[in-house]
Scaffold this motif. Structure first.
Motif, PDB file in Angstrom:
ATOM      1  N   LYS A 216       0.697  -1.255   0.065  1.00 13.11           N
ATOM      2  CA  LYS A 216      -0.060   0.060  -0.059  1.00 13.11           C
ATOM      3  C   LYS A 216       0.930   1.090  -0.040  1.00 13.11           C
ATOM      4  O   LYS A 216       2.188   1.262   0.730  1.00 13.11           O
ATOM      5  CB  LYS A 216      -0.894   0.030   1.152  1.00 13.11           C
ATOM      6  N   LYS A 217       0.275   2.267  -0.835  1.00 10.92           N
ATOM      7  CA  LYS A 217       1.293   3.629  -0.676  1.00 10.92           C
ATOM      8  C   LYS A 217       0.140   4.562  -0.086  1.00 10.92           C
ATOM      9  O   LYS A 217      -0.774   4.720  -0.698  1.00 10.92           O
ATOM     10  CB  LYS A 217       1.523   3.803  -2.206  1.00 10.92           C
ATOM     11  N   TRP A 218       0.950   5.531   0.615  1.00  7.69           N
ATOM     12  CA  TRP A 218       0.305   6.587   1.341  1.00  7.69           C
ATOM     13  C   TRP A 218       0.197   7.609   0.470  1.00  7.69           C
ATOM     14  O   TRP A 218       1.035   8.039  -0.432  1.00  7.69           O
ATOM     15  CB  TRP A 218       1.065   7.110   2.506  1.00  7.69           C
ATOM     16  N   ARG A 219      -1.091   8.323   0.265  1.00 10.56           N
ATOM     17  CA  ARG A 219      -1.250   9.440  -0.483  1.00 10.56           C
ATOM     18  C   ARG A 219      -1.868  10.473   0.273  1.00 10.56           C
ATOM     19  O   ARG A 219      -3.229  10.369   0.909  1.00 10.56           O
ATOM     20  CB  ARG A 219      -2.245   9.031  -1.726  1.00 10.56           C
ATOM     21  N   SER A 220      -1.186  11.562   0.555  1.00 12.36           N
ATOM     22  CA  SER A 220      -1.457  12.574   1.221  1.00 12.36           C
ATOM     23  C   SER A 220      -2.440  13.566   0.377  1.00 12.36           C
ATOM     24  O   SER A 220      -2.575  13.690  -0.432  1.00 12.36           O
ATOM     25  CB  SER A 220      -0.425  13.505   1.725  1.00 12.36           C
ATOM     26  N   SER A 221      -3.494  13.951   1.408  1.00 13.67           N
ATOM     27  CA  SER A 221      -4.399  15.040   0.641  1.00 13.67           C
ATOM     28  C   SER A 221      -3.651  16.170   0.467  1.00 13.67           C
ATOM     29  O   SER A 221      -2.685  16.575   0.678  1.00 13.67           O
ATOM     30  CB  SER A 221      -5.786  15.265   1.849  1.00 13.67           C
ATOM     31  N   LYS A 222      -4.231  17.243  -0.405  1.00 18.93           N
ATOM     32  CA  LYS A 222      -3.784  18.322  -0.868  1.00 18.93           C
ATOM     33  C   LYS A 222      -4.052  19.535   0.096  1.00 18.93           C
ATOM     34  O   LYS A 222      -4.874  19.460   0.306  1.00 18.93           O
ATOM     35  CB  LYS A 222      -3.567  18.484  -2.410  1.00 18.93           C
ATOM     36  N   GLY A 223      -3.338  20.552  -0.145  1.00 17.38           N
ATOM     37  CA  GLY A 223      -3.851  21.782   0.478  1.00 17.38           C
ATOM     38  C   GLY A 223      -3.053  22.116   1.807  1.00 17.38           C
ATOM     39  O   GLY A 223      -2.397  21.346   2.232  1.00 17.38           O
ATOM     40  N   ASP A 224      -3.170  23.317   2.096  1.00 16.72           N
ATOM     41  CA  ASP A 224      -2.433  23.792   3.495  1.00 16.72           C
ATOM     42  C   ASP A 224      -3.146  23.300   4.801  1.00 16.72           C
ATOM     43  O   ASP A 224      -2.558  23.584   5.938  1.00 16.72           O
ATOM     44  CB  ASP A 224      -2.469  25.457   3.350  1.00 16.72           C
ATOM     45  N   THR A 226      -3.197  20.137   5.239  1.00 20.01           N
ATOM     46  CA  THR A 226      -2.634  18.846   5.394  1.00 20.01           C
ATOM     47  C   THR A 226      -1.243  19.048   6.596  1.00 20.01           C
ATOM     48  O   THR A 226      -0.528  19.889   6.267  1.00 20.01           O
ATOM     49  CB  THR A 226      -2.042  18.370   4.235  1.00 20.01           C
ATOM     50  N   ARG A 227      -1.364  18.061   7.392  1.00 19.20           N
ATOM     51  CA  ARG A 227      -0.310  18.078   8.411  1.00 19.20           C
ATOM     52  C   ARG A 227       1.156  17.733   7.781  1.00 19.20           C
ATOM     53  O   ARG A 227       1.178  16.868   6.777  1.00 19.20           O
ATOM     54  CB  ARG A 227      -0.766  16.939   9.521  1.00 19.20           C
ATOM     55  N   LYS A 228       2.188  18.323   8.482  1.00 20.07           N
ATOM     56  CA  LYS A 228       3.384  18.100   7.929  1.00 20.07           C
ATOM     57  C   LYS A 228       3.876  16.609   7.935  1.00 20.07           C
ATOM     58  O   LYS A 228       4.397  16.265   6.924  1.00 20.07           O
ATOM     59  CB  LYS A 228       4.432  18.882   8.796  1.00 20.07           C
ATOM     60  N   THR A 229       3.438  15.778   8.986  1.00 22.76           N
ATOM     61  CA  THR A 229       3.734  14.432   8.979  1.00 22.76           C
ATOM     62  C   THR A 229       3.013  13.815   8.116  1.00 22.76           C
ATOM     63  O   THR A 229       3.662  12.688   7.650  1.00 22.76           O
ATOM     64  CB  THR A 229       3.380  13.895  10.435  1.00 22.76           C
ATOM     65  N   HIS A 230       1.918  14.137   7.481  1.00 24.69           N
ATOM     66  CA  HIS A 230       1.156  13.468   6.591  1.00 24.69           C
ATOM     67  C   HIS A 230       1.848  13.791   5.182  1.00 24.69           C
ATOM     68  O   HIS A 230       1.922  12.917   4.213  1.00 24.69           O
ATOM     69  CB  HIS A 230      -0.214  13.907   6.385  1.00 24.69           C
ATOM     70  N   ARG A 231       2.282  15.179   4.962  1.00 23.67           N
ATOM     71  CA  ARG A 231       2.935  15.548   3.645  1.00 23.67           C
ATOM     72  C   ARG A 231       4.315  14.595   3.468  1.00 23.67           C
ATOM     73  O   ARG A 231       4.461  14.264   2.526  1.00 23.67           O
ATOM     74  CB  ARG A 231       3.176  16.886   3.633  1.00 23.67           C
ATOM     75  N   LYS A 232       5.161  14.446   4.551  1.00 29.22           N
ATOM     76  CA  LYS A 232       6.166  13.474   4.652  1.00 29.22           C
ATOM     77  C   LYS A 232       5.924  12.146   4.367  1.00 29.22           C
ATOM     78  O   LYS A 232       6.748  11.677   3.762  1.00 29.22           O
ATOM     79  CB  LYS A 232       6.647  13.826   6.114  1.00 29.22           C
ATOM     80  N   ALA A 233       4.762  11.866   4.930  1.00 30.61           N
ATOM     81  CA  ALA A 233       4.470  10.231   4.440  1.00 30.61           C
ATOM     82  C   ALA A 233       4.134   9.959   3.225  1.00 30.61           C
ATOM     83  O   ALA A 233       3.892   8.918   2.766  1.00 30.61           O
ATOM     84  CB  ALA A 233       3.253  10.052   5.572  1.00 30.61           C
ATOM     85  N   ASP A 234       3.511  11.095   2.223  1.00 30.52           N
ATOM     86  CA  ASP A 234       3.373  10.897   0.933  1.00 30.52           C
ATOM     87  C   ASP A 234       4.129  10.052   0.155  1.00 30.52           C
ATOM     88  O   ASP A 234       5.478  10.359   0.124  1.00 30.52           O
ATOM     89  CB  ASP A 234       3.016  12.193   0.427  1.00 30.52           C
ATOM     90  N   GLY A 235       3.759   9.175  -0.533  1.00 30.00           N
ATOM     91  CA  GLY A 235       4.470   8.145  -1.255  1.00 30.00           C
ATOM     92  C   GLY A 235       5.065   7.165  -0.679  1.00 30.00           C
ATOM     93  O   GLY A 235       5.696   6.216  -0.918  1.00 30.00           O
TER      94      GLY A 235
END
Length: 276
Positions: A216-224, A226-235
């Protein structure tokens, strides 16, 4: 923020999440309806909770109303009642378990039309228990919010009678959903958290039952928002049976009920399947 604004935000979040799924028009309509039903049920139960608390507050004398210790006892007493425990847990189950099943079945059938989704599977039962474990934390949050509001009212009042009046006003506003833990923002927070958990949890189980998805591959939601930890987890890619590392949490999927609150509350992230 106004009630209409929160409703628009919730609608946008739901649309973003549904866009990430491979759905037919009919399947999407069903999921949209389940999202709405879940939100409506949470709004209903929180409304009942607010009124139950206010009724209990109205029974206190002026002398007890200005004692934060006594107010705390009332909060605990109300929250150990059926409305805050059994009925809230059942509301969570009724509202979001169907979403779990439909999301899982949709993924399974898309991968292998010959596979049959089992409604009575052990994974769904385990997920339901995890989801219900969030209820005490939610009630604890409600208690903390009301306690702080009562403390502020007592501090601001110049006379005992004025303090008692302010406490009653705080309670009445909470009961109407104008402020406090029973308002529209709170309802959307709860329903968004639960719907993300249910849909993503169902997706993972559908992938497992397909026997063709390996990761499974994490896909972060877009926009401001979105938490930093979730943006970092993207991909980030993990095997199906291994958790994602998100901040200080290990999450089997976005919104995993076993994760830390700061990583799952109002999460809008989703996942992609990975196949060898």
């Amino acid at each position: 923020m106004c009630e209409e604004c929160w409703e628009l935000i919730a609608k946008a979040d739901d649309t973003e999440f549904l866009d990430s799924l491979e759905l037919t028009h009919a399947e999407r309509k069903v999921l949209e309806e389940l999202y709405k039903q879940g939100e409506d049920r949470i709004i209903e139960i929180l409304d009942l909770q607010g009124k139950a608390l206010h009724d209990a507050i109205l029974e206190l004398s002026d002398e007890l109303l200005i004692e934060i210790g006594e107010l705390g006892k009332v909060l605990v007493l109300v929250q150990t009642g059926e409305l805050f425990t059994v009925q809230f847990e059942q509301a969570v189950y009724d509202a979001f378990q169907p979403l779990y099943h439909l999301a899982g079945e949709t993924e399974l059938v898309a991968l292998d039309p010959d596979k049959v989704w089992s409604v009575e599977n052990k994974a769904a039962s385990r997920f339901a228990k995890k989801l219900k474990k969030l209820v005490p934390d939610m009630n604890g949050t409600s208690k903390d919010v009301m306690t702080r509001a009562f403390q502020k009212a007592i501090k601001e009042g110049k006379t005992p009678s004025e303090r008692a009046l302010l406490v009653r006003e705080i309670s009445a506003a909470a009961a109407k959903g104008d402020a406090g833990p029973f308002d529209m923002e709170r309802s959307i927070t709860v329903s968004r958290t639960m719907s993300t958990a249910a849909a993503n949890g169902g997706k993972v189980e559908g992938w497992k039952q397909s026997e063709v998805v390996t990761g499974k591959k994490w896909r972060s939601s877009k926009g401001d928002r979105t938490r930093k930890t979730h943006r970092k987890a993207d991909g980030q890619v993990q095997p199906l049976d291994k958790p994602f590392v998100v901040g200080k949490s290990k999450l089997m999927f976005p919104g995993d009920p076993t994760g830390r609150k700061e990583e799952i509350i109002r999460c809008r992230c989703t996942m992609q399947s990975v196949m060898d």
